[in-house]
Scaffold this motif. Structure first.
Motif, PDB file in Angstrom:
ATOM      1  N   SER A 125       0.917  -1.177   0.040  1.00 44.74           N
ATOM      2  CA  SER A 125      -0.011  -0.135   0.022  1.00 44.74           C
ATOM      3  C   SER A 125       0.834   1.406   0.017  1.00 44.74           C
ATOM      4  O   SER A 125       2.062   1.374   0.482  1.00 44.74           O
ATOM      5  N   ALA A 126       0.160   2.445  -0.513  1.00 45.14           N
ATOM      6  CA  ALA A 126       1.080   3.656  -0.572  1.00 45.14           C
ATOM      7  C   ALA A 126       1.264   4.078   0.835  1.00 45.14           C
ATOM      8  O   ALA A 126       2.144   4.947   1.277  1.00 45.14           O
ATOM      9  N   LEU A 127       0.318   3.824   1.717  1.00 42.26           N
ATOM     10  CA  LEU A 127       0.358   4.328   2.986  1.00 42.26           C
ATOM     11  C   LEU A 127       1.505   3.776   3.779  1.00 42.26           C
ATOM     12  O   LEU A 127       2.463   4.527   4.171  1.00 42.26           O
ATOM     13  N   ALA A 128       1.895   2.359   3.569  1.00 47.14           N
ATOM     14  CA  ALA A 128       3.224   1.696   4.120  1.00 47.14           C
ATOM     15  C   ALA A 128       4.378   2.540   3.464  1.00 47.14           C
ATOM     16  O   ALA A 128       5.432   2.720   4.065  1.00 47.14           O
ATOM     17  N   GLY A 129       4.404   2.594   1.958  1.00 52.94           N
ATOM     18  CA  GLY A 129       5.352   3.119   1.346  1.00 52.94           C
ATOM     19  C   GLY A 129       5.727   4.605   1.985  1.00 52.94           C
ATOM     20  O   GLY A 129       6.792   4.876   2.052  1.00 52.94           O
ATOM     21  N   GLY A 130       4.706   5.336   1.986  1.00 52.14           N
ATOM     22  CA  GLY A 130       4.866   6.789   2.365  1.00 52.14           C
ATOM     23  C   GLY A 130       5.459   6.614   3.667  1.00 52.14           C
ATOM     24  O   GLY A 130       6.299   7.639   3.887  1.00 52.14           O
ATOM     25  N   ALA A 131       5.069   5.856   4.843  1.00 53.12           N
ATOM     26  CA  ALA A 131       5.587   5.876   6.063  1.00 53.12           C
ATOM     27  C   ALA A 131       7.143   5.323   5.939  1.00 53.12           C
ATOM     28  O   ALA A 131       7.771   6.016   6.968  1.00 53.12           O
ATOM     29  N   LEU A 132       7.234   4.406   5.209  1.00 48.05           N
ATOM     30  CA  LEU A 132       8.919   4.031   5.315  1.00 48.05           C
ATOM     31  C   LEU A 132       9.593   5.127   4.640  1.00 48.05           C
ATOM     32  O   LEU A 132      10.808   5.270   4.977  1.00 48.05           O
TER      33      LEU A 132
END
Length: 290
Positions: free
Chosen positions: A56-63
């Motif tokens: 998900s983009a949410l996980a990618g953004g957080a990383l």
């Protein structure tokens, strides 16, 4: 100065697009992000771009936030209803992702999970209105939030194949701005003269415009897009230039850099999309003098 402040100050912004992996190996994503950390203002993280299942983009953004980069995540309504969307956006905010880009989603029929059921509870304007409501401290059912998120939200402009369709698309974008979009991201630019007319038509909307610079990888890609996406306006001269180049890959990077440099004179920002060639982002930035 962060992305939001640069937009407000009418300063030029440089964004890089990076897809999350189809899996849990994040090494390539992190490595590519580190290469451009001090050269871009934010990284745009698509959410299952082109209908392909990915992290998900949410996980990618957080990383990427963990790596010290500002991030902008895609938001659309194909896969989630309004309740799930609101929950994800609140989660994004507390994870340090206040920047959002509302986009249309690729049809499931074009993706790798064609049997998946679409939701489409809210369209793009509806999502922008939802984000505005959250910024005002109220959810879509009218209940007050405990803590109010300060999102920066943008919208996407669709490709226009003919000049005759420009006025209609400008009206569509205008409705998105009225719904709460604070900036506009336009499609890939290959014809600077034609794009100049688009940029001028968008000025009355009064929000920053960010143009997309797309890296053509080879003659085949350029030819395919010229046939199947006439709105791209890829010319025969452009295809011929790639074909005749001694080093075609280097020529493609040079062309992207030239486009980025010219767009700096026309709009308030650029988003560089490389479709899997994120390792060449530093070369494009260098070619553009950025």
């Amino acid at each position: 100065m962060n992305f939001k402040k640069k937009l407000s100050a009418a300063e030029f912004v440089v964004l890089a697009e990076m897809n999350t992996p189809k899996g849990v190996d994040i090494s390539e994503l992190v490595t590519n992000a580190r290469r451009v950390k001090d050269r871009v203002d934010a990284v745009v993280v698509p959410d299952m771009d082109n209908g392909v299942m990915r992290m998900s983009a949410l996980a990618g953004g957080a990383l990427l936030r963990r790596e010290g980069l500002e991030t902008i995540v895609h938001v659309y309504g194909r896969d989630k209803n309004r309740m799930a969307l609101q929950g994800d956006l609140l989660a994004a905010y507390v994870l340090g992702i206040p920047h959002l880009l509302v986009v249309p989603a690729e049809p499931m029929s074009n993706g790798d999970h064609r049997e998946a059921v679409t939701v489409d509870d809210l369209d793009e304007s509806g999502i922008l209105q939802m984000i505005r409501s959250l910024r005002e401290g109220v959810d879509l059912s009218g209940f007050d939030l405990k803590g109010t998120p300060d999102f920066t939200s943008g919208c996407a402009m669709a490709q226009v194949a003919e000049d005759s369709g420009l006025d209609q698309e400008i009206e569509t974008v205008k409705r998105k701005v009225e719904a709460g979009a604070q900036y506009i991201v336009t499609p890939p630019v290959f014809d600077l003269d034609a794009y100049g007319r688009i940029a001028e038509a968008l000025k009355p909307l009064g929000v920053p415009v960010i143009a997309t610079v797309f890296l053509l990888k080879n003659v085949g890609m350029a030819r395919y897009m010229s046939i199947h996406d006439p709105g791209s306006r890829i010319s025969e001269d452009m295809i011929r230039r790639i074909r005749k180049a001694p080093d075609r890959e280097a020529e493609c990077i040079r062309m992207a850099g030239e486009t980025a440099a010219e767009l700096k004179k026309m709009v308030q920002g650029i988003k560089i999309a490389t479709l899997g060639w994120e390792h060449r982002l530093p070369d494009i930035l260098a070619s553009a003098g950025l």
